[in-house]
Design a protein around this motif. Structure first.
Motif, short mmCIF file in Angstrom:
data_model
loop_
_atom_site.label_atom_id
_atom_site.label_comp_id
_atom_site.label_asym_id
_atom_site.label_seq_id
_atom_site.Cartn_x
_atom_site.Cartn_y
_atom_site.Cartn_z
N LEU A 1 0.84 -1.20 0.00
CA LEU A 1 0.00 0.00 0.00
C LEU A 1 0.86 1.24 0.00
CD1 LEU A 1 -2.45 -0.99 2.86
CD2 LEU A 1 -2.92 -1.12 0.43
N ASP A 2 0.42 2.24 -0.76
CA ASP A 2 0.98 3.56 -0.57
C ASP A 2 -0.17 4.49 -0.19
OD1 ASP A 2 -0.25 4.33 -2.98
OD2 ASP A 2 1.61 4.52 -4.09
N GLU A 3 0.00 5.77 -0.30
CA GLU A 3 -1.00 6.70 0.18
C GLU A 3 -2.36 6.53 -0.50
OE1 GLU A 3 2.04 7.57 -0.85
OE2 GLU A 3 3.01 8.44 0.89
N LYS A 4 -2.37 6.15 -1.78
CA LYS A 4 -3.62 6.15 -2.54
C LYS A 4 -3.97 4.84 -3.23
CE LYS A 4 -3.31 11.05 -3.43
NZ LYS A 4 -3.31 12.11 -4.40
N ARG A 5 -3.10 3.84 -3.16
CA ARG A 5 -3.38 2.63 -3.95
C ARG A 5 -2.86 1.37 -3.28
NH1 ARG A 5 1.48 2.05 -8.14
NH2 ARG A 5 3.04 2.93 -6.77
N VAL A 6 -3.36 0.27 -3.81
CA VAL A 6 -2.84 -1.06 -3.51
C VAL A 6 -2.09 -1.48 -4.77
CG1 VAL A 6 -3.43 -3.45 -2.94
CG2 VAL A 6 -4.84 -1.57 -2.06
N TRP A 7 -0.83 -1.77 -4.62
CA TRP A 7 0.00 -2.16 -5.77
C TRP A 7 0.40 -3.62 -5.58
CZ3 TRP A 7 5.35 -3.44 -5.92
CH2 TRP A 7 5.85 -3.63 -7.19
N PHE A 8 0.23 -4.41 -6.64
CA PHE A 8 0.52 -5.84 -6.58
C PHE A 8 1.93 -6.12 -7.09
CE2 PHE A 8 -4.13 -5.51 -7.27
CZ PHE A 8 -4.52 -5.96 -6.02
N LYS A 9 2.80 -6.53 -6.18
CA LYS A 9 4.16 -6.93 -6.57
C LYS A 9 4.09 -8.21 -7.38
CE LYS A 9 8.68 -7.26 -6.48
NZ LYS A 9 9.48 -6.49 -7.40
N SER A 10 3.15 -9.07 -7.00
CA SER A 10 2.91 -10.31 -7.73
C SER A 10 1.43 -10.63 -7.65
CB SER A 10 3.73 -11.45 -7.12
OG SER A 10 3.50 -12.65 -7.82
N HIS A 11 0.91 -11.24 -8.69
CA HIS A 11 -0.49 -11.63 -8.67
C HIS A 11 -0.73 -12.84 -9.55
CE1 HIS A 11 -0.91 -9.43 -12.51
NE2 HIS A 11 -0.24 -8.46 -11.90
N ILE A 12 -1.55 -13.72 -9.04
CA ILE A 12 -1.99 -14.91 -9.76
C ILE A 12 -3.50 -14.78 -9.91
CG2 ILE A 12 -2.19 -17.45 -9.66
CD1 ILE A 12 0.73 -16.47 -9.77
N GLY A 13 -4.01 -14.90 -11.12
CA GLY A 13 -5.45 -14.86 -11.34
C GLY A 13 -6.05 -13.47 -11.45
N LEU A 14 -5.23 -12.44 -11.53
CA LEU A 14 -5.69 -11.07 -11.74
C LEU A 14 -5.01 -10.50 -12.98
CD1 LEU A 14 -5.49 -9.38 -8.21
CD2 LEU A 14 -7.52 -10.18 -9.37
N THR A 15 -5.67 -9.56 -13.61
CA THR A 15 -5.06 -8.92 -14.77
C THR A 15 -4.70 -7.47 -14.50
OG1 THR A 15 -7.24 -8.35 -15.64
CG2 THR A 15 -6.27 -10.43 -16.40
N ILE A 16 -4.89 -7.01 -13.26
CA ILE A 16 -4.55 -5.63 -12.92
C ILE A 16 -3.29 -5.61 -12.05
CG2 ILE A 16 -6.93 -4.82 -13.07
CD1 ILE A 16 -7.06 -4.94 -9.99
N ASN A 17 -2.59 -4.49 -12.11
CA ASN A 17 -1.35 -4.34 -11.33
C ASN A 17 -1.54 -3.47 -10.10
OD1 ASN A 17 0.21 -5.88 -13.09
ND2 ASN A 17 0.49 -4.15 -14.44
N GLU A 18 -2.64 -2.73 -10.05
CA GLU A 18 -2.92 -1.88 -8.90
C GLU A 18 -4.40 -1.52 -8.88
OE1 GLU A 18 -2.02 2.65 -10.02
OE2 GLU A 18 -0.24 1.39 -10.13
N MET A 19 -4.84 -0.99 -7.74
CA MET A 19 -6.20 -0.51 -7.61
C MET A 19 -6.23 0.59 -6.55
SD MET A 19 -7.81 -3.82 -5.70
CE MET A 19 -8.88 -3.25 -4.41
N PRO A 20 -7.24 1.46 -6.59
CA PRO A 20 -7.33 2.51 -5.58
C PRO A 20 -7.42 1.92 -4.17
CG PRO A 20 -8.90 2.89 -7.34
CD PRO A 20 -8.33 1.53 -7.56
N LYS A 21 -6.80 2.58 -3.22
CA LYS A 21 -6.80 2.11 -1.84
C LYS A 21 -8.19 2.07 -1.25
CE LYS A 21 -4.53 3.03 2.56
NZ LYS A 21 -3.62 3.93 3.25
N ASP A 22 -9.03 3.03 -1.61
CA ASP A 22 -10.36 3.07 -1.03
C ASP A 22 -11.26 2.06 -1.70
OD1 ASP A 22 -10.57 4.43 -3.43
OD2 ASP A 22 -11.84 6.00 -2.64
#
Length: 73
Positions: A52-73
């Motif tokens: 997490l940073d101030e505004k987002r969730v960032w995925f260092k690694s992901h299985i079964g998702l096609t996104i690399n980040e999403m808004p924190k809220d």
């Protein structure tokens, strides 16, 4: 959009992430292996290693998702 509240603890964690310069870093096989292992152990099609940073969730690694980040809220 509403302003997100960040606790002192979260501020300290985010400062550590910045210190280690891991946010937005390239893909690493070791993280992908951990996410894959978690998906297999939990018998789920989705597993992530997220930061997490101030505004987002960032995925260092992901299985079964096609996104690399999403808004924190």
């Amino acid at each position: 959009m509403h302003e997100l509240h960040v606790s002192k603890h979260e501020e300290n964690l985010m400062a550590s992430l910045k210190l280690y310069d891991i946010l937005d870093s390239p893909i690493e096989a070791e993280f992908d292996a951990l996410a894959k292992m978690a998906a297999e152990i939990c018998k789920t099609p989705v597993a992530t290693i997220a930061f997490l940073d101030e505004k987002r969730v960032w995925f260092k690694s992901h299985i079964g998702l096609t996104i690399n980040e999403m808004p924190k809220d």
